[in-house]
Design an enzyme around this catalytic site. Structure first.
Site, PDB file in Angstrom:
ATOM      1  N   ARG A  92      32.941  34.531  44.820  1.00 11.37           N
ATOM      2  CA  ARG A  92      32.932  33.262  45.541  1.00 11.37           C
ATOM      3  C   ARG A  92      32.348  33.508  46.929  1.00 11.37           C
ATOM      4  O   ARG A  92      32.578  34.573  47.530  1.00 11.37           O
ATOM      5  CB  ARG A  92      34.356  32.700  45.683  1.00 11.37           C
ATOM      6  CG  ARG A  92      34.944  32.140  44.389  1.00 11.37           C
ATOM      7  CD  ARG A  92      34.238  30.856  43.933  1.00 11.37           C
ATOM      8  NE  ARG A  92      34.790  30.301  42.706  1.00 11.37           N
ATOM      9  CZ  ARG A  92      34.289  30.480  41.491  1.00 11.37           C
ATOM     10  NH1 ARG A  92      33.193  31.215  41.324  1.00 11.37           N
ATOM     11  NH2 ARG A  92      34.843  29.910  40.439  1.00 11.37           N
ATOM     12  N   HIS A 144      24.220  30.357  42.105  1.00 14.88           N
ATOM     13  CA  HIS A 144      25.511  30.345  41.382  1.00 14.88           C
ATOM     14  C   HIS A 144      25.290  30.268  39.864  1.00 14.88           C
ATOM     15  O   HIS A 144      25.758  29.340  39.189  1.00 14.88           O
ATOM     16  CB  HIS A 144      26.404  29.189  41.860  1.00 14.88           C
ATOM     17  CG  HIS A 144      27.855  29.410  41.529  1.00 14.88           C
ATOM     18  ND1 HIS A 144      28.889  28.961  42.309  1.00 14.88           N
ATOM     19  CD2 HIS A 144      28.450  30.048  40.480  1.00 14.88           C
ATOM     20  CE1 HIS A 144      30.048  29.290  41.768  1.00 14.88           C
ATOM     21  NE2 HIS A 144      29.801  29.954  40.645  1.00 14.88           N
TER      22      HIS A 144
HETATM   23  P1  NDP Z   1      40.567  38.291  36.621  1.00 13.31           P
HETATM   24  O1  NDP Z   1      41.712  37.459  37.068  1.00 13.31           O
HETATM   25  O2  NDP Z   1      40.505  38.704  35.184  1.00 13.31           O
HETATM   26  O3  NDP Z   1      40.482  39.621  37.499  1.00 13.31           O
HETATM   27  C1  NDP Z   1      40.658  39.602  38.887  1.00 13.31           C
HETATM   28  C2  NDP Z   1      40.721  41.026  39.407  1.00 13.31           C
HETATM   29  O4  NDP Z   1      40.820  40.978  40.838  1.00 13.31           O
HETATM   30  C3  NDP Z   1      41.944  41.797  38.903  1.00 13.31           C
HETATM   31  O5  NDP Z   1      41.613  43.145  38.714  1.00 13.31           O
HETATM   32  C4  NDP Z   1      42.914  41.646  40.073  1.00 13.31           C
HETATM   33  O6  NDP Z   1      43.887  42.679  40.197  1.00 13.31           O
HETATM   34  C5  NDP Z   1      41.961  41.740  41.246  1.00 13.31           C
HETATM   35  N1  NDP Z   1      42.571  41.168  42.453  1.00 13.31           N
HETATM   36  C6  NDP Z   1      42.997  39.909  42.672  1.00 13.31           C
HETATM   37  N2  NDP Z   1      43.535  39.788  43.916  1.00 13.31           N
HETATM   38  C7  NDP Z   1      43.439  41.015  44.479  1.00 13.31           C
HETATM   39  C8  NDP Z   1      43.825  41.532  45.737  1.00 13.31           C
HETATM   40  N3  NDP Z   1      44.407  40.773  46.674  1.00 13.31           N
HETATM   41  N4  NDP Z   1      43.587  42.843  45.974  1.00 13.31           N
HETATM   42  C9  NDP Z   1      43.015  43.630  45.042  1.00 13.31           C
HETATM   43  N5  NDP Z   1      42.621  43.193  43.814  1.00 13.31           N
HETATM   44  C10 NDP Z   1      42.835  41.899  43.554  1.00 13.31           C
HETATM   45  O7  NDP Z   1      39.241  37.480  37.026  1.00 13.31           O
HETATM   46  P2  NDP Z   1      37.812  37.493  36.313  1.00 13.31           P
HETATM   47  O8  NDP Z   1      37.320  38.885  36.205  1.00 13.31           O
HETATM   48  O9  NDP Z   1      37.834  36.662  35.077  1.00 13.31           O
HETATM   49  O10 NDP Z   1      36.949  36.638  37.372  1.00 13.31           O
HETATM   50  C11 NDP Z   1      36.863  37.013  38.731  1.00 13.31           C
HETATM   51  C12 NDP Z   1      36.185  35.907  39.533  1.00 13.31           C
HETATM   52  O11 NDP Z   1      34.800  35.836  39.256  1.00 13.31           O
HETATM   53  C13 NDP Z   1      36.678  34.488  39.245  1.00 13.31           C
HETATM   54  O12 NDP Z   1      37.895  34.222  39.910  1.00 13.31           O
HETATM   55  C14 NDP Z   1      35.547  33.638  39.754  1.00 13.31           C
HETATM   56  O13 NDP Z   1      35.779  33.276  41.106  1.00 13.31           O
HETATM   57  C15 NDP Z   1      34.327  34.566  39.688  1.00 13.31           C
HETATM   58  N6  NDP Z   1      33.323  34.070  38.737  1.00 13.31           N
HETATM   59  C16 NDP Z   1      32.041  33.837  39.193  1.00 13.31           C
HETATM   60  C17 NDP Z   1      31.062  33.378  38.323  1.00 13.31           C
HETATM   61  C18 NDP Z   1      29.653  33.160  38.794  1.00 13.31           C
HETATM   62  O14 NDP Z   1      28.825  32.627  38.042  1.00 13.31           O
HETATM   63  N7  NDP Z   1      29.275  33.567  39.982  1.00 13.31           N
HETATM   64  C19 NDP Z   1      31.365  33.119  36.911  1.00 13.31           C
HETATM   65  C20 NDP Z   1      32.722  33.443  36.521  1.00 13.31           C
HETATM   66  C21 NDP Z   1      33.658  33.884  37.418  1.00 13.31           C
HETATM   67  P3  NDP Z   1      45.045  42.849  39.087  1.00 13.31           P
HETATM   68  O15 NDP Z   1      44.354  43.453  37.883  1.00 13.31           O
HETATM   69  O16 NDP Z   1      45.996  43.777  39.713  1.00 13.31           O
HETATM   70  O17 NDP Z   1      45.570  41.469  38.819  1.00 13.31           O
END
Ligand code: NDP
Length: 302
Positions: free
Chosen positions: A217, A265
């Site tokens: 994002r 995007h």
């Molecule tokens: P997930 O929820 O599967 O994974 C998120 C990861 O981020 C997890 O490993 C999580 O840790 C980690 N995380 C979250 N908060 C923190 C923090 N404060 N500190 C450290 N690590 C953190 O999400 P996805 O992989 O499915 O998607 C990620 C993002 O990608 C989406 O939220 C979206 O915003 C973006 N996206 C962008 C797209 C684009 O076209 N540009 C398309 C699709 C998605 P933990 O494993 O411990 O929970």
């Protein structure tokens, strides 16, 4: 069951006929009504949730739910699932690989040299000599990490709770990931903890000559700090798919910055052909009284 399809970004025509064919006993509608029990949403029109008093389940048609969770009318106790779309995960893997290879094989430099009509071979670096840090090793980060490992890169994965993924060195210390990453890929959800996480301080912790890919994002990055880090030469290149304000303002200095590669995007688009079976499966799960896949943790914010 009456199911609402509410989106200003996803064309209903690409979804409804196939959904109706897969769930012939359910009824799909485009306008909120008191007897709607399930809502399929992606950027729903204003005053959608206010008109759904008997909602039992919300299925997002996007993987990221930051905008949805910020909607003040979102009902408090209704479970929300985000989309886990294999087509999007594959698309994201391809996008990140394309950028990583562009940087690793120095194509970004050769484009600059071409503009100057300059014939100048640069020293070759091996994949095994590059360390790639992934911020976030969830659905997307894990798939991307596996693909990078298969190409021989050293891969670090940063997550909140720590994790075990074959081939990826999983780390919970952010400072360590920043300090060791020649190339950093942001695939975090946007939460209060991750907003503006890529700022001047973070860039200064990265090795000189490093690269940033942001496909998560726009608000993860402090754009002004990034421009300073690029213009000073500390960072060599940034691949940006997402921006704090989208569409990116035609006046933004990022457009003309030779050290920035911009995409609108599109790193991974929702793909009805692969997402639809997942949406149908989740509706069936909820109907059976089971938890949906991709259940959002409202406290964690993703
Ligand atoms: P997930 O929820 O599967 O994974 C998120 C990861 O981020 C997890 O490993 C999580 O840790 C980690 N995380 C979250 N908060 C923190 C923090 N404060 N500190 C450290 N690590 C953190 O999400 P996805 O992989 O499915 O998607 C990620 C993002 O990608 C989406 O939220 C979206 O915003 C973006 N996206 C962008 C797209 C684009 O076209 N540009 C398309 C699709 C998605 P933990 O494993 O411990 O929970």
């Amino acid at each position: 069951v009456k199911i609402l399809f509410a989106s200003t970004s996803e064309p209903a025509g690409r979804w409804i006929p196939a959904l109706q064919a897969a769930l012939p006993d359910d009824r799909f509608v485009l306008e909120p009504a008191p007897d709607v029990e399930v809502a399929l949403v992606a950027q729903p029109p204003p005053r959608t949730f206010e008109r759904l008093p008997h909602l039992k389940f919300i299925q997002s048609l996007w993987m990221g739910v930051d905008q949805l969770l910020a909607n003040p009318a979102l009902p408090r106790r209704v479970p929300i699932a985000r989309l886990l779309d294999p087509g999007m995960i594959a698309a994201m893997t391809e996008t990140v690989l394309a950028h990583v290879l562009d940087w690793h094989r120095l194509h970004f430099r050769y484009r600059e040299q071409q503009a100057q009509r300059l014939w100048k071979p640069l020293p070759q670096v091996l994949a095994g000599e590059r360390t790639i840090g992934l911020l976030g090793i969830g659905e997307l980060g894990t798939a991307v990490g596996r693909a990078l490992c298969a190409r021989g890169f050293r891969v670090l994965g940063w997550s909140r709770r720590g994790k075990q993924v074959d081939g990826i060195e999983c780390i919970t210390d952010r400072n360590e990931v920043l300090a060791r990453s020649d190339l950093l890929v942001c695939m975090l959800p946007l939460t209060p903890q991750t907003r503006r996480i890529l700022n001047a301080q973070a860039f200064s912790q990265m090795p000189e000559g490093a690269c940033l890919i942001n496909v998560a994002r726009g608000a993860h990055v402090v754009e002004r700090d990034l421009v300073v880090a690029l213009d000073s030469g500390w960072l060599t290149h940034a691949y940006l798919d997402v921006f704090e304000n989208e569409p990116l303002d035609p006046e933004s200095p990022l457009w003309g910055n030779p050290r920035v590669t911009i995409t609108p995007h599109v790193a991974a688009l929702t793909e009805p052909r692969t997402a639809l079976p997942k949406v149908v499966e989740n509706i069936e799960r909820v109907r059976r009284g089971e938890a949906p896949e991709g259940l959002v943790d409202r406290v964690a914010g993703y």
